[in-house]
Design a protein around this motif. Structure first.
Motif, PDB file in Angstrom:
ATOM      1  N   GLY A 228       0.710  -1.165  -0.154  1.00  0.00           N
ATOM      2  CA  GLY A 228       0.031  -0.005  -0.107  1.00  0.00           C
ATOM      3  C   GLY A 228       0.858   1.334  -0.032  1.00  0.00           C
ATOM      4  N   LYS A 229       2.124   1.330   0.688  1.00  0.00           N
ATOM      5  CA  LYS A 229       2.826   2.443   0.611  1.00  0.00           C
ATOM      6  C   LYS A 229       3.637   2.876  -0.772  1.00  0.00           C
ATOM      7  CE  LYS A 229       4.383   1.933   5.358  1.00  0.00           C
ATOM      8  NZ  LYS A 229       4.700   0.292   5.704  1.00  0.00           N
ATOM      9  N   GLU A 230       3.397   1.867  -1.912  1.00  0.00           N
ATOM     10  CA  GLU A 230       3.923   2.458  -3.415  1.00  0.00           C
ATOM     11  C   GLU A 230       3.041   3.075  -3.868  1.00  0.00           C
ATOM     12  OE1 GLU A 230       5.673  -0.846  -5.369  1.00  0.00           O
ATOM     13  OE2 GLU A 230       6.155  -1.670  -3.498  1.00  0.00           O
ATOM     14  N   ALA A 231       1.416   2.974  -3.582  1.00  0.00           N
ATOM     15  CA  ALA A 231       0.463   3.627  -4.375  1.00  0.00           C
ATOM     16  C   ALA A 231       0.535   5.030  -4.366  1.00  0.00           C
ATOM     17  CB  ALA A 231      -0.946   3.188  -3.681  1.00  0.00           C
ATOM     18  N   PRO A 232       0.830   5.781  -3.376  1.00  0.00           N
ATOM     19  CA  PRO A 232       0.841   7.107  -3.462  1.00  0.00           C
ATOM     20  C   PRO A 232       2.048   7.743  -4.531  1.00  0.00           C
ATOM     21  CG  PRO A 232       0.938   6.676  -1.350  1.00  0.00           C
ATOM     22  CD  PRO A 232       1.027   5.394  -1.802  1.00  0.00           C
ATOM     23  N   LYS A 233       3.233   6.948  -4.729  1.00  0.00           N
ATOM     24  CA  LYS A 233       3.947   7.241  -5.803  1.00  0.00           C
ATOM     25  C   LYS A 233       3.535   6.899  -7.366  1.00  0.00           C
ATOM     26  CE  LYS A 233       7.891   6.151  -3.058  1.00  0.00           C
ATOM     27  NZ  LYS A 233       8.675   5.212  -2.685  1.00  0.00           N
ATOM     28  N   LEU A 234       2.776   5.929  -7.303  1.00  0.00           N
ATOM     29  CA  LEU A 234       2.186   5.662  -8.753  1.00  0.00           C
ATOM     30  C   LEU A 234       1.061   6.703  -9.162  1.00  0.00           C
ATOM     31  CD1 LEU A 234       1.608   3.650 -11.149  1.00  0.00           C
ATOM     32  CD2 LEU A 234      -0.042   2.499  -9.397  1.00  0.00           C
ATOM     33  N   LEU A 235       0.223   6.843  -8.049  1.00  0.00           N
ATOM     34  CA  LEU A 235      -0.759   7.906  -8.490  1.00  0.00           C
ATOM     35  C   LEU A 235      -0.708   9.055  -7.416  1.00  0.00           C
ATOM     36  CD1 LEU A 235      -3.330   4.818  -8.544  1.00  0.00           C
ATOM     37  CD2 LEU A 235      -2.321   5.961 -10.422  1.00  0.00           C
ATOM     38  N   PRO A 236       0.041   9.933  -7.650  1.00  0.00           N
ATOM     39  CA  PRO A 236       0.246  10.867  -6.707  1.00  0.00           C
ATOM     40  C   PRO A 236      -0.904  11.902  -6.454  1.00  0.00           C
ATOM     41  CG  PRO A 236       1.762  11.263  -8.791  1.00  0.00           C
ATOM     42  CD  PRO A 236       1.036  10.048  -8.785  1.00  0.00           C
ATOM     43  N   TRP A 237      -1.295  12.265  -7.708  1.00  0.00           N
ATOM     44  CA  TRP A 237      -2.558  13.456  -7.256  1.00  0.00           C
ATOM     45  C   TRP A 237      -3.606  12.734  -6.888  1.00  0.00           C
ATOM     46  CZ3 TRP A 237      -0.431  17.790  -7.741  1.00  0.00           C
ATOM     47  CH2 TRP A 237       0.681  18.051  -8.519  1.00  0.00           C
ATOM     48  N   VAL A 238      -4.076  11.466  -7.241  1.00  0.00           N
ATOM     49  CA  VAL A 238      -5.251  10.960  -6.230  1.00  0.00           C
ATOM     50  C   VAL A 238      -5.077  10.988  -4.942  1.00  0.00           C
ATOM     51  CG1 VAL A 238      -6.190   8.831  -6.006  1.00  0.00           C
ATOM     52  CG2 VAL A 238      -6.024   9.649  -8.259  1.00  0.00           C
ATOM     53  N   HIS A 239      -3.977  10.779  -4.579  1.00  0.00           N
ATOM     54  CA  HIS A 239      -3.502  10.442  -3.243  1.00  0.00           C
ATOM     55  C   HIS A 239      -3.418  11.857  -2.543  1.00  0.00           C
ATOM     56  CE1 HIS A 239      -2.938   6.443  -4.227  1.00  0.00           C
ATOM     57  NE2 HIS A 239      -3.319   6.108  -2.890  1.00  0.00           N
ATOM     58  N   THR A 240      -2.976  12.893  -3.060  1.00  0.00           N
ATOM     59  CA  THR A 240      -2.967  14.142  -2.490  1.00  0.00           C
ATOM     60  C   THR A 240      -4.317  14.702  -2.326  1.00  0.00           C
ATOM     61  OG1 THR A 240      -0.777  14.772  -3.835  1.00  0.00           O
ATOM     62  CG2 THR A 240      -2.070  16.634  -3.012  1.00  0.00           C
ATOM     63  N   MET A 241      -5.293  14.492  -3.134  1.00  0.00           N
ATOM     64  CA  MET A 241      -6.777  14.918  -3.369  1.00  0.00           C
ATOM     65  C   MET A 241      -7.097  14.272  -2.236  1.00  0.00           C
ATOM     66  SD  MET A 241      -8.256  15.506  -6.928  1.00  0.00           S
ATOM     67  CE  MET A 241      -9.889  16.331  -6.371  1.00  0.00           C
ATOM     68  N   LEU A 242      -7.030  12.929  -2.174  1.00  0.00           N
ATOM     69  CA  LEU A 242      -7.877  12.188  -1.048  1.00  0.00           C
ATOM     70  C   LEU A 242      -7.186  12.448   0.611  1.00  0.00           C
ATOM     71  CD1 LEU A 242      -7.790   8.577  -2.507  1.00  0.00           C
ATOM     72  CD2 LEU A 242      -9.868   9.921  -1.761  1.00  0.00           C
ATOM     73  N   ALA A 243      -6.242  12.802   0.599  1.00  0.00           N
ATOM     74  CA  ALA A 243      -5.673  13.312   1.886  1.00  0.00           C
ATOM     75  C   ALA A 243      -6.424  14.479   2.277  1.00  0.00           C
ATOM     76  CB  ALA A 243      -4.098  13.474   1.869  1.00  0.00           C
ATOM     77  N   ASN A 244      -6.463  15.616   1.335  1.00  0.00           N
ATOM     78  CA  ASN A 244      -7.085  16.796   1.746  1.00  0.00           C
ATOM     79  C   ASN A 244      -8.608  16.643   2.022  1.00  0.00           C
ATOM     80  OD1 ASN A 244      -4.487  18.187   1.205  1.00  0.00           O
ATOM     81  ND2 ASN A 244      -5.310  18.658  -1.049  1.00  0.00           N
ATOM     82  N   ILE A 245      -9.069  15.890   1.045  1.00  0.00           N
ATOM     83  CA  ILE A 245     -10.829  16.049   1.358  1.00  0.00           C
ATOM     84  C   ILE A 245     -10.812  14.921   2.627  1.00  0.00           C
ATOM     85  CG2 ILE A 245     -11.143  13.911  -0.207  1.00  0.00           C
ATOM     86  CD1 ILE A 245     -13.945  15.410  -0.624  1.00  0.00           C
TER      87      ILE A 245
END
Ligand SMILES: [Zn+2]
Length: 302
Positions: A228-245
């Protein structure tokens, strides 16, 4: 759609009274000046309390607020305008309870309904837009931490598919779609609704994405992630948005019920999609609010 930029001070000066708000709405409705919808006559009587314009020739009455989210409201337009202004501020971080206090709105139910009407107008405005180019797509799970399975099989959590245009060093437009379950047919429906035929989608290696996107004839690249830790590197924008919302929903709204989550997602994406036009947001949201089929309290509660 170009809108004027408004600072807090300019907003305050411009909408100093209920009359100023009525006049502003009038100019949005009838930019060329009033014309009777029935006979075309240009002169009218104004019924102040009901926001009605009555034709001097044929007596036909037309409401200023018909076809807008303000129709039938007993809350002054000035409070509505303030609410829109405050909700349109990026990162404003205001809960409905603080808005109720700031605007001195008597009941929480009223401010809650106003909030959802504004959110729905934002969602309706973005609904026809499609995402193009390279698009990151991933699914996420919203809701309190319940014991049991995490991730795709989790029970009792809201399931959301997030799609964001990846424009290299910046993100483009984004969509978030709540689905009843994470499966191929829902992925296919979301892809069909939100993507153009020229889009290329990037996901993790989950088989459901592969088959659903192939069926939709969408070009697809995927990377199998080990943990699961690698996913933010693969899909950075999705993970940034998710952290914010998720931070926003937890910190400001103290959680959101699954039933109303989609409108919060829409509100978040609406602001995200216009983050480079922050000063124009009031005018843009107001326009969205005057061009929507609105939603009633009983529809929201149904
Ligand atoms: Zn007339």
């Amino acid at each position: 759609m170009q809108q004027e930029s408004l600072s807090l001070e300019e907003f305050q000066e411009k909408f100093v009274s209920e009359e100023a708000c009525v006049e502003y709405l009038f100019r949005i409705r009838w930019p060329e000046g009033y014309g009777c919808p029935r006979c075309g006559h240009g002169r009218y009587y104004f019924h102040r309390t009901r926001h009605l314009y009555e034709c001097k020739a044929c007596r036909y009455q037309v409401s200023l607020t018909a076809g807008t989210i303000f129709h039938g409201t007993r809350t002054p337009l000035r409070k509505w305008f303030w609410m829109i202004f405050l909700m349109a501020r990026p990162k404003s971080g205001l809960s409905m309870l603080s808005l109720q206090r700031m605007l001195k709105i008597k009941s929480y139910k009223t401010v809650w309904l106003m909030g959802h009407k504004i959110r729905k107008a934002m969602g309706d405005r973005d609904a026809p837009y499609k995402l193009a180019g390279l698009v990151e797509m991933d699914d996420s799970y919203f809701g309190g931490s319940k014991p049991g399975k995490e991730g795709r099989g989790a029970l009792g959590k809201a399931k959301v598919i997030v799609s964001v245009e990846d424009r290299g060093r910046k993100a483009g437009f984004a969509k978030m779609s709540q689905v009843d379950s994470m499966n191929g047919s829902n992925i296919g429906r979301v892809a069909g609704d939100h993507l153009t035929h020229e889009s290329k989608v990037k996901t993790d290696g989950w088989a459901a994405y592969r088959s659903a996107l192939r069926e939709q004839k969408v070009e697809h690249e995927y990377v199998v992630v080990g943990s699961g830790k690698e996913a933010p590197k693969l899909l950075p924008w999705v993970h940034t948005m998710l952290a914010n919302i998720k931070g926003n929903i937890r910190g400001i709204h103290r959680g959101v019920s699954h039933k109303h989550l989609q409108r919060y997602l829409d509100e978040f994406c609406y602001r995200f999609n216009r983050r480079f036009w922050e000063d124009q947001l009031f005018g843009r949201v107001l326009c969205a609010c005057t061009n929507t089929r609105t939603v009633s309290y009983s529809e929201l509660k149904a």
